[in-house]
Design a protein around this motif. Sequence first.
Motif, PDB file in Angstrom:
ATOM      1  N   GLY A 270      -0.205 -39.937  19.431  1.00  0.00           N
ATOM      2  CA  GLY A 270      -0.918 -38.921  18.874  1.00  0.00           C
ATOM      3  C   GLY A 270      -0.190 -38.360  17.596  1.00  0.00           C
ATOM      4  O   GLY A 270       0.983 -38.340  17.526  1.00  0.00           O
ATOM      5  N   VAL A 278      -2.726 -32.236  16.885  1.00  0.00           N
ATOM      6  CA  VAL A 278      -2.576 -33.514  17.269  1.00  0.00           C
ATOM      7  C   VAL A 278      -3.954 -34.225  17.104  1.00  0.00           C
ATOM      8  O   VAL A 278      -5.033 -33.966  17.358  1.00  0.00           O
ATOM      9  N   PRO A 302      -4.626 -37.941  22.595  1.00  0.00           N
ATOM     10  CA  PRO A 302      -5.383 -37.061  21.952  1.00  0.00           C
ATOM     11  C   PRO A 302      -6.691 -36.826  22.320  1.00  0.00           C
ATOM     12  O   PRO A 302      -7.430 -37.627  22.596  1.00  0.00           O
ATOM     13  N   SER A 323      -4.753 -31.531  22.311  1.00  0.00           N
ATOM     14  CA  SER A 323      -5.410 -31.190  20.791  1.00  0.00           C
ATOM     15  C   SER A 323      -4.134 -30.761  20.079  1.00  0.00           C
ATOM     16  O   SER A 323      -4.128 -30.521  18.639  1.00  0.00           O
TER      17      SER A 323
END
Length: 347
Positions: A270, A278, A302, A323
């Motif tokens: 990510g 991310v 991700p 995230s």
Amino acid sequence: MSRRSGGWIIAVFVGIVIAALMGVIHLPYVIIQPGPVVNTLGNGSGGKPLITVEGKATYPTTGSLDFTTVSVLGGPNNRVNVWEWITGHLDQTNSVEPEDLLFPKGVTSTQVDQQNAAEMADSQQEAIAVALRGLGQTVPEVVIVKELAKDSPAGGVLRAGDILVSIDGTAVTTPDGVRAAVRAHKPGDKAVFTVNRDGKKLVLSVTTADSEGHTVVGVFLQTSFDFPIKVTINAGDVGGPSAGMMFSLAVYDKLTPGALTGGAAIAGTGTINSVGAVGGIGGIQQKLVGAKRGGAIWFLAPAANCKEVVGHVPDGLRVIKVSTFTQARDAVEAIAAKKTASLPTCT
């Protein structure tokens, strides 16, 4: 010689000719394969620690925080042959894609490598900033004009090296902030840039333009940080920005007492930006396979890649979707504490 045996000889000869042709005919495709993993807590190229820190104490750690990679067969300078194209399709862990997906027309392999190297360097800087901020340290940040696009509407006004201070009177400290301020205009509007150039503050007016439905000024941006300590990441010749999240976790782990992983084998991928978001990456399915082959039990993916993850997780590998850096760090801490029941996954 009988008619039957003559037919066999002709068939064998034709087969040999076809096989030879398949080896010399090259196609404009690339084969994306699972690549090796690298433990960010271990050693990088040359047997040297992948992450080194000067100016602050570091702590021993255990477990692994692997960043994952893909291997790419093919490209403008070394196209795959028909045999490779066929075997690429037969191996379910591979992805066969048009060449211009990775090598846009008019761009050489060398230029792609240079772009990947630049993205890797930027991702390392952002990862370090995120980790240090996660530890409560102040990391000042500025946005710099890296270069101007060809026929840029900012040509003759902005220059490479300009430090962006504000747009239309609003301070900008991240590339996303710059883009948002520019996109607040309609194409053709003038945007007022305040910049620092050679120690002088200048106020400049730039006429915006349209690019694929977005308002732009035609500049490439670079983030620069003023770090309170020196952190070096030795990733070797790996390119691209997709290891950013794993770098940030590793720097954080090195600078905190105890093992963040609790000794667990964790891999992931990510991008990371300077505010800790991310981002999605390419080749997620191959990276899942590579992580499993590398011994990982857990994989940080991700959230943006979840659709590609579902249905492609190797047996024995558990995927956690994230995230932000904070979510990734909390997930690793939960794995270490063996409190994983509530961790989110891709569904």
